[in-house]
Scaffold this motif. Structure first.
Motif, mmCIF file in Angstrom:
data_model
loop_
_atom_site.group_PDB
_atom_site.id
_atom_site.type_symbol
_atom_site.label_atom_id
_atom_site.label_comp_id
_atom_site.label_asym_id
_atom_site.label_seq_id
_atom_site.Cartn_x
_atom_site.Cartn_y
_atom_site.Cartn_z
ATOM 1 N N UNK A 80 33.032 0.662 -67.932
ATOM 2 C CA UNK A 80 33.752 -0.563 -67.583
ATOM 3 C C UNK A 80 33.599 -0.851 -66.088
ATOM 4 N N UNK A 81 33.659 -2.122 -65.696
ATOM 5 C CA UNK A 81 33.520 -2.464 -64.272
ATOM 6 C C UNK A 81 34.603 -1.809 -63.421
ATOM 7 N N UNK A 82 34.192 -1.395 -62.231
ATOM 8 C CA UNK A 82 35.121 -0.878 -61.223
ATOM 9 C C UNK A 82 35.886 0.366 -61.677
ATOM 10 N N UNK A 83 35.275 1.158 -62.542
ATOM 11 C CA UNK A 83 35.831 2.463 -62.904
ATOM 12 C C UNK A 83 35.024 3.520 -62.164
ATOM 13 N N UNK A 84 35.686 4.293 -61.338
ATOM 14 C CA UNK A 84 35.010 5.261 -60.486
ATOM 15 C C UNK A 84 34.739 6.558 -61.251
ATOM 16 N N UNK A 85 33.533 7.086 -61.099
ATOM 17 C CA UNK A 85 33.156 8.298 -61.812
ATOM 18 C C UNK A 85 34.059 9.477 -61.449
ATOM 19 N N UNK A 86 34.505 9.541 -60.187
ATOM 20 C CA UNK A 86 35.331 10.673 -59.773
ATOM 21 C C UNK A 86 36.720 10.637 -60.392
ATOM 22 N N UNK A 87 37.114 9.524 -60.972
ATOM 23 C CA UNK A 87 38.430 9.447 -61.601
ATOM 24 C C UNK A 87 38.558 10.409 -62.772
ATOM 25 N N UNK A 88 37.421 10.817 -63.352
ATOM 26 C CA UNK A 88 37.505 11.747 -64.480
ATOM 27 C C UNK A 88 37.806 13.170 -64.026
ATOM 28 N N UNK A 89 37.897 13.375 -62.701
ATOM 29 C CA UNK A 89 38.280 14.673 -62.145
ATOM 30 C C UNK A 89 39.536 14.478 -61.298
ATOM 31 N N UNK A 90 40.676 14.222 -61.953
ATOM 32 C CA UNK A 90 41.881 13.828 -61.224
ATOM 33 C C UNK A 90 42.468 14.964 -60.405
#
Length: 279
Positions: free
Chosen positions: A200-210
């Motif tokens: 999805x637009x503007x979803x950062x890859x690093x967000x999956x490593x909270x």
């Protein structure tokens, strides 16, 4: 003799599967031996294909490795045995006592949203308040089924424009995908789901490593409606002693107001009915 006890020929995949689960859990053969009471020598022989376990031994190893029920059936098939755990649909006759209980939970949670989801966050059941709540923000009838809660939250055409603390919520949802995975395992379908969310637009890859986001007891999920923010948090319920695959993979998510102001605004919003205001 019970037909389910009759072996139909062991495949070479069993040792590979057992090593996979042991590696996944970070468990040595010695640790597994101590946990299960099965000798390290026998475990080694099973993994190498030099020994054929009986069903009881195989299931003891599976319990020691906390293998989910669906994957235990895979182990049984790999060893040449019939599956032990029913894979009937969640709404099958044998699941009636469970679905009746789920219906009761959903009904009792009114007037707040509550849904029943499968392991991939697809909504299987919902109380009356759930579609009414989301319908106060978007046109739910325009979304094709099965409705997926994660896609609903991440989709720019869904609830995402109305989420006040979007980056924090997105991180927390990724964390929940990993934490709530059955048996703490991200299987292939879950990996596909994660990839779809990241696309999805503007979803950062690093967000999956909270990382930790603060010291509050929960991360509130804030929805903006007519310039006001309604804050909620969720409680997730699972079946305590599942003996079928469906029973293990179902979970109920109930939304609660995080503060008194939200409880008041929620009642007002639900009383007015569904609309589609701008954030």
């Amino acid at each position: 003799m019970n037909p389910s006890n009759i072996r139909t020929g062991m495949t070479p995949d069993l040792g590979v599967l057992l090593r996979h689960w042991r590696d996944l859990r970070g468990t040595s053969q010695l640790d597994l031996s101590l946990d299960t009471g099965i000798s390290q020598r026998q475990i080694s022989f099973i993994e190498s294909g030099r020994s054929v376990p009986n069903r009881e031994t195989l299931m003891a190893i599976a319990r020691g490795l906390d293998v989910p029920l669906r994957e235990r059936n895979t182990l049984l098939l790999a060893a040449g045995y019939a599956p032990m755990f029913s894979e009937s649909a969640w709404d099958s006759v044998e699941m009636k006592s469970v679905t009746d209980a789920l219906t009761r939970i959903l009904r009792q949670h009114e007037p707040f949203p509550a849904v029943v989801m499968d392991r991939y966050w697809n909504v299987l059941m919902a109380n009356e308040s759930a579609p009414r709540f989301f319908g106060c923000f978007i046109d739910m009838s325009a979304r094709q089924g099965p409705r997926n809660m994660l896609h609903l939250m991440f989709d720019p055409q869904g609830m995402r424009p109305f989420i006040a603390n979007w980056p924090d919520v997105a991180r927390s949802l990724f964390e929940r995908v990993y934490r709530e995975s059955i048996g703490r395992v991200v299987d292939e379908k879950t990996k596909v789901l994660l990839a779809e969310l990241l696309a999805y637009p503007d979803v950062e890859n690093e967000w999956k490593n909270p990382v930790a986001l603060g010291f509050t007891p929960v991360i509130p999920l804030g929805f903006v409606r007519e310039g006001r923010v309604l804050n909620y948090f969720s409680m997730v319920t699972t079946v305590g002693t599942p003996q079928t695959v469906a029973a293990q993979e179902l979970r109920v998510e109930c939304m609660f107001p995080a503060d008194e102001a939200t409880e008041t605004l929620h009642a007002e919003m639900m009383a007015v009915g569904a609309g589609h205001p701008a954030a």
